[in-house]
Design a protein around this motif. Structure first.
Motif, mmCIF file in Angstrom:
data_model
loop_
_atom_site.group_PDB
_atom_site.id
_atom_site.type_symbol
_atom_site.label_atom_id
_atom_site.label_comp_id
_atom_site.label_asym_id
_atom_site.label_seq_id
_atom_site.Cartn_x
_atom_site.Cartn_y
_atom_site.Cartn_z
ATOM 1 N N GLY A 305 0.814 -1.208 0.000
ATOM 2 C CA GLY A 305 0.000 0.000 0.000
ATOM 3 C C GLY A 305 0.847 1.256 0.000
ATOM 4 O O GLY A 305 0.541 2.224 -0.710
ATOM 5 N N LEU A 306 1.927 1.246 0.782
ATOM 6 C CA LEU A 306 2.838 2.385 0.807
ATOM 7 C C LEU A 306 3.558 2.522 -0.523
ATOM 8 O O LEU A 306 3.715 3.629 -1.053
ATOM 9 N N ALA A 307 3.995 1.406 -1.093
ATOM 10 C CA ALA A 307 4.710 1.445 -2.368
ATOM 11 C C ALA A 307 3.850 2.023 -3.474
ATOM 12 O O ALA A 307 4.358 2.663 -4.413
ATOM 13 N N ALA A 308 2.529 1.793 -3.388
ATOM 14 C CA ALA A 308 1.620 2.272 -4.434
ATOM 15 C C ALA A 308 1.288 3.752 -4.295
ATOM 16 O O ALA A 308 0.723 4.354 -5.218
ATOM 17 N N ASP A 309 1.641 4.359 -3.176
ATOM 18 C CA ASP A 309 1.368 5.776 -2.964
ATOM 19 C C ASP A 309 2.222 6.585 -3.940
ATOM 20 O O ASP A 309 3.452 6.442 -3.964
ATOM 21 N N PRO A 310 1.608 7.452 -4.755
ATOM 22 C CA PRO A 310 2.396 8.225 -5.730
ATOM 23 C C PRO A 310 3.407 9.163 -5.095
ATOM 24 O O PRO A 310 4.316 9.651 -5.766
ATOM 25 N N ARG A 311 3.291 9.410 -3.798
ATOM 26 C CA ARG A 311 4.265 10.241 -3.099
ATOM 27 C C ARG A 311 5.479 9.428 -2.663
ATOM 28 O O ARG A 311 6.459 9.995 -2.172
ATOM 29 N N VAL A 312 5.414 8.115 -2.856
ATOM 30 C CA VAL A 312 6.479 7.223 -2.398
ATOM 31 C C VAL A 312 7.185 6.537 -3.554
ATOM 32 O O VAL A 312 8.406 6.654 -3.718
ATOM 33 N N GLY A 313 6.441 5.778 -4.357
ATOM 34 C CA GLY A 313 7.025 4.932 -5.391
ATOM 35 C C GLY A 313 8.037 5.609 -6.297
ATOM 36 O O GLY A 313 9.136 5.077 -6.513
ATOM 37 N N PRO A 314 7.740 6.800 -6.834
ATOM 38 C CA PRO A 314 8.686 7.441 -7.757
ATOM 39 C C PRO A 314 10.015 7.822 -7.122
ATOM 40 O O PRO A 314 10.991 8.074 -7.835
ATOM 41 N N LYS A 315 10.102 7.865 -5.793
ATOM 42 C CA LYS A 315 11.349 8.239 -5.122
ATOM 43 C C LYS A 315 12.255 7.047 -4.849
ATOM 44 O O LYS A 315 13.392 7.228 -4.420
ATOM 45 N N LEU A 316 11.757 5.831 -5.062
ATOM 46 C CA LEU A 316 12.499 4.634 -4.696
ATOM 47 C C LEU A 316 13.048 3.915 -5.921
ATOM 48 O O LEU A 316 12.440 3.937 -6.997
ATOM 49 N N SER A 317 14.190 3.264 -5.747
ATOM 50 C CA SER A 317 14.770 2.447 -6.802
ATOM 51 C C SER A 317 13.921 1.194 -7.001
ATOM 52 O O SER A 317 13.137 0.802 -6.122
ATOM 53 N N PRO A 318 14.073 0.495 -8.127
ATOM 54 C CA PRO A 318 13.347 -0.768 -8.314
ATOM 55 C C PRO A 318 13.629 -1.779 -7.211
ATOM 56 O O PRO A 318 12.729 -2.510 -6.789
ATOM 57 N N GLU A 319 14.880 -1.818 -6.725
ATOM 58 C CA GLU A 319 15.223 -2.763 -5.665
ATOM 59 C C GLU A 319 14.466 -2.451 -4.374
ATOM 60 O O GLU A 319 13.980 -3.365 -3.696
ATOM 61 N N TRP A 320 14.367 -1.186 -4.041
ATOM 62 C CA TRP A 320 13.661 -0.828 -2.816
ATOM 63 C C TRP A 320 12.154 -0.963 -2.980
ATOM 64 O O TRP A 320 11.448 -1.286 -2.012
ATOM 65 N N LEU A 321 11.635 -0.737 -4.172
ATOM 66 C CA LEU A 321 10.209 -0.996 -4.384
ATOM 67 C C LEU A 321 9.900 -2.480 -4.210
ATOM 68 O O LEU A 321 8.888 -2.849 -3.591
ATOM 69 N N ALA A 322 10.770 -3.328 -4.743
ATOM 70 C CA ALA A 322 10.568 -4.767 -4.575
ATOM 71 C C ALA A 322 10.646 -5.147 -3.102
ATOM 72 O O ALA A 322 9.876 -5.994 -2.619
ATOM 73 N N THR A 323 11.562 -4.535 -2.385
ATOM 74 C CA THR A 323 11.697 -4.820 -0.958
ATOM 75 C C THR A 323 10.469 -4.362 -0.187
ATOM 76 O O THR A 323 9.955 -5.081 0.680
ATOM 77 N N LEU A 324 9.982 -3.176 -0.496
ATOM 78 C CA LEU A 324 8.791 -2.665 0.185
ATOM 79 C C LEU A 324 7.585 -3.566 -0.071
ATOM 80 O O LEU A 324 6.711 -3.714 0.790
ATOM 81 N N ASN A 325 7.555 -4.190 -1.234
ATOM 82 C CA ASN A 325 6.466 -5.105 -1.577
ATOM 83 C C ASN A 325 6.671 -6.516 -1.013
ATOM 84 O O ASN A 325 5.819 -7.387 -1.222
ATOM 85 N N GLY A 326 7.783 -6.752 -0.327
ATOM 86 C CA GLY A 326 8.062 -8.065 0.251
ATOM 87 C C GLY A 326 7.737 -8.116 1.726
ATOM 88 O O GLY A 326 7.183 -7.182 2.310
ATOM 89 N N SER A 327 8.094 -9.227 2.360
ATOM 90 C CA SER A 327 7.905 -9.369 3.811
ATOM 91 C C SER A 327 8.771 -10.506 4.329
ATOM 92 O O SER A 327 9.209 -11.378 3.566
ATOM 93 N N LEU A 328 8.999 -10.518 5.651
ATOM 94 C CA LEU A 328 9.721 -11.626 6.267
ATOM 95 C C LEU A 328 8.863 -12.890 6.308
ATOM 96 O O LEU A 328 9.351 -13.984 6.072
ATOM 97 N N ASP A 329 7.593 -12.750 6.665
ATOM 98 C CA ASP A 329 6.626 -13.855 6.680
ATOM 99 C C ASP A 329 7.142 -15.034 7.512
ATOM 100 O O ASP A 329 7.095 -16.190 7.078
ATOM 101 N N LYS A 330 7.613 -14.772 8.734
ATOM 102 C CA LYS A 330 8.138 -15.818 9.610
ATOM 103 C C LYS A 330 7.128 -16.267 10.670
ATOM 104 O O LYS A 330 7.291 -17.336 11.267
ATOM 105 N N TYR A 331 6.103 -15.469 10.928
ATOM 106 C CA TYR A 331 5.174 -15.772 12.015
ATOM 107 C C TYR A 331 3.750 -15.403 11.589
ATOM 108 O O TYR A 331 3.112 -14.518 12.157
ATOM 109 N N PRO A 332 3.225 -16.089 10.551
ATOM 110 C CA PRO A 332 1.913 -15.722 10.009
ATOM 111 C C PRO A 332 0.776 -15.907 11.000
ATOM 112 O O PRO A 332 -0.304 -15.323 10.822
#
Length: 450
Positions: A305-332
């Motif tokens: 949701g944060l990555a999709a914010d137009p005030r956020v996404g254009p300021k980030l590199s592709p690597e950081w956008l991918a990271t923001l769209n990821g998660s640890l997912d260790k304790y669902p």
């Protein structure tokens, strides 16, 4: 677009460049250093949040690297910045990061003028090379945290991640010469020695790991004994160093509080709070940095949701956008609503709450966070937990400055550093307006717009 040297951050997390891949950053490259405006600058017609409350005054005067006055009418000879319809905030503070030059640059893009590193190389020695740079956020660091041999965070290091020793001419850029292995301890005597080593090496505060691994997908991690932890806290106190504990479970929280920690760098995720644990934290006087973005990531939630914010996404590199769209997912199986309820209970009980994200490297498996941007997400989550927007802003400004002894920042007042963030709208009533960034000043230097 320019390539950024990321060795310091990769080594901080025990990762190699090969393990994560190269990274670039959309933003300023060498030679694009912002310039300080000559003479007196007046930011006028602004709504001013001073770090604790909204002021009646409408003008802030800055000169050099400092705020010289907060007043009503700008002098005629000042350079005017008309902030009509906008809110002026102190520069934001992220109280839990693992960073690099890239991370510090990204942080500043989002008005985060100070990052507090909870494990990494930016202790006093490690930040000498960037001390005079105003195109990066400022940073304070624990250096390497105390842990048991083979303890946290070793479980986050890929098996094939070898050492990154730089170019053979000393530590990689942005790192001290501290040896992380010197922080692996098994006895109280070793803990005392390690704390002294950290203090002598320029650590600004002491980080202590209390982690059994079961909420991080690595149950049975080696841990220091309670006596060893207590010895480290007592030695840090003797040396005048603040202690911060890594605590992701209720049991770890209880151990940290009993040991006399000054702060908790996480909020437990393994069960709901009880009146007793809230009372114990209150009685201890410790602050809490919940790192809600991190807790959400542990439970499998992403920052999409944060990555999709137009005030956020254009300021980030592709690597950081991918990271923001990821998660640890260790304790669902974790209950995020219970975590939010714990934050609310701590805040209601009078515990100091600090904004921190636990952002680290551009790697989706450690994702859900991005430098700078996630501070704004963290404030939104604090409001979701029941804090007012003003309380959330205070948790990112004056409270961390006070608790970490950074008394030159976190406030808009005469004599404070001119670390400032100007945003459209009014985040003191609508917290998401904090992302509507118009201008950022770091030590009086007006940053280039991105």
């Amino acid at each position: 677009m320019c390539a950024i040297n990321r060795r310091g951050l990769l080594r901080t997390a025990g990762l190699t460049a090969a393990a994560v891949g190269s990274s670039t950053l959309l933003g300023a490259c060498a030679g694009d250093t912002p310039q300080r405006s000559p003479g007196l600058t007046a930011i006028t017609n602004a709504r001013i949040f001073d770090g604790e409350r909204v002021l009646d005054q409408r003008t802030v005067l800055i000169e050099g690297g400092s705020i010289v006055a907060v007043t009503g009418t700008p002098p005629s000879h000042a350079q005017i910045v008309d902030a009509a319809g906008a809110t002026l905030l102190p520069g934001l503070i992220d109280s839990h990061v693992h960073t690099s030059e890239e991370g510090l640059r990204d942080a500043l893009l989002f008005g985060v003028t100070t990052e507090l590193e909870m494990q990494g190389g930016f202790d006093a020695a490690g930040r000498r090379s960037i001390a005079d740079r105003d195109d990066l956020a400022d940073v304070r660091s624990a250096g390497f945290g105390l842990t048991a041999p083979g303890g946290h965070p070793s479980e986050l290091v890929p098996d094939d991640a070898g050492p990154d020793t730089g170019d053979g001419q000393g530590p990689p850029e942005g790192e001290s010469s501290a040896n992380p292995a010197a922080s692996e301890v098994t006895t109280p005597e070793e803990a005392i020695a390690a704390v002294r080593t950290r203090a002598e090496g320029g650590s600004d505060f002491i980080k202590i790991m209390i982690e059994d691994g079961h909420v991080l997908g690595a149950p049975g991690l080696p841990m220091m004994s309670e006596a060893t932890v207590r010895a480290a806290v007592l030695e840090a106190r003797r040396l005048g160093k603040l202690t911060v504990a890594h605590t992701l479970t209720a049991a770890a929280t209880e151990q940290a509080v009993a040991a006399g920690m000054d702060g908790l760098a996480h909020l437990f995720v393994d069960r709901p709070h009880t009146p007793q644990i809230i009372e114990n934290v209150v009685r201890s006087g410790a602050f809490v940095t919940p790192c809600l973005c991190l807790n959400a990531s542990i439970m499998g939630r992403t920052g999409a949701g944060l990555a999709a914010d137009p005030r956020v996404g254009p300021k980030l590199s592709p690597e950081w956008l991918a990271t923001l769209n990821g998660s640890l997912d260790k304790y669902p199986q974790g209950d995020f609503d219970a975590v939010l309820a714990t934050v609310a209970a701590l805040h209601t009980a009078g515990v100091d709450i600090l904004v921190g994200t636990d952002v680290s490297v551009a790697w989706p498996e450690l994702g859900g966070m991005a430098h700078g941007a996630s501070v704004h997400h963290e404030m939104q989550l604090l409001v979701q937990a029941g804090l007012t927007p003003i309380a959330a802003l205070t948790a990112a400004t004056s409270t961390p400055a006070r608790r970490f002894g950074l008394l030159d920042r976190g406030r808009i007042a005469a004599g404070a550093r001119a670390d400032l963030l100007l945003v459209a709208g009014d985040p003191t009533t609508k917290i998401s307006d904090s992302l509507s960034i118009k201008e950022v000043w770091r030590r009086g230097v007006r940053q280039a717009r991105k």
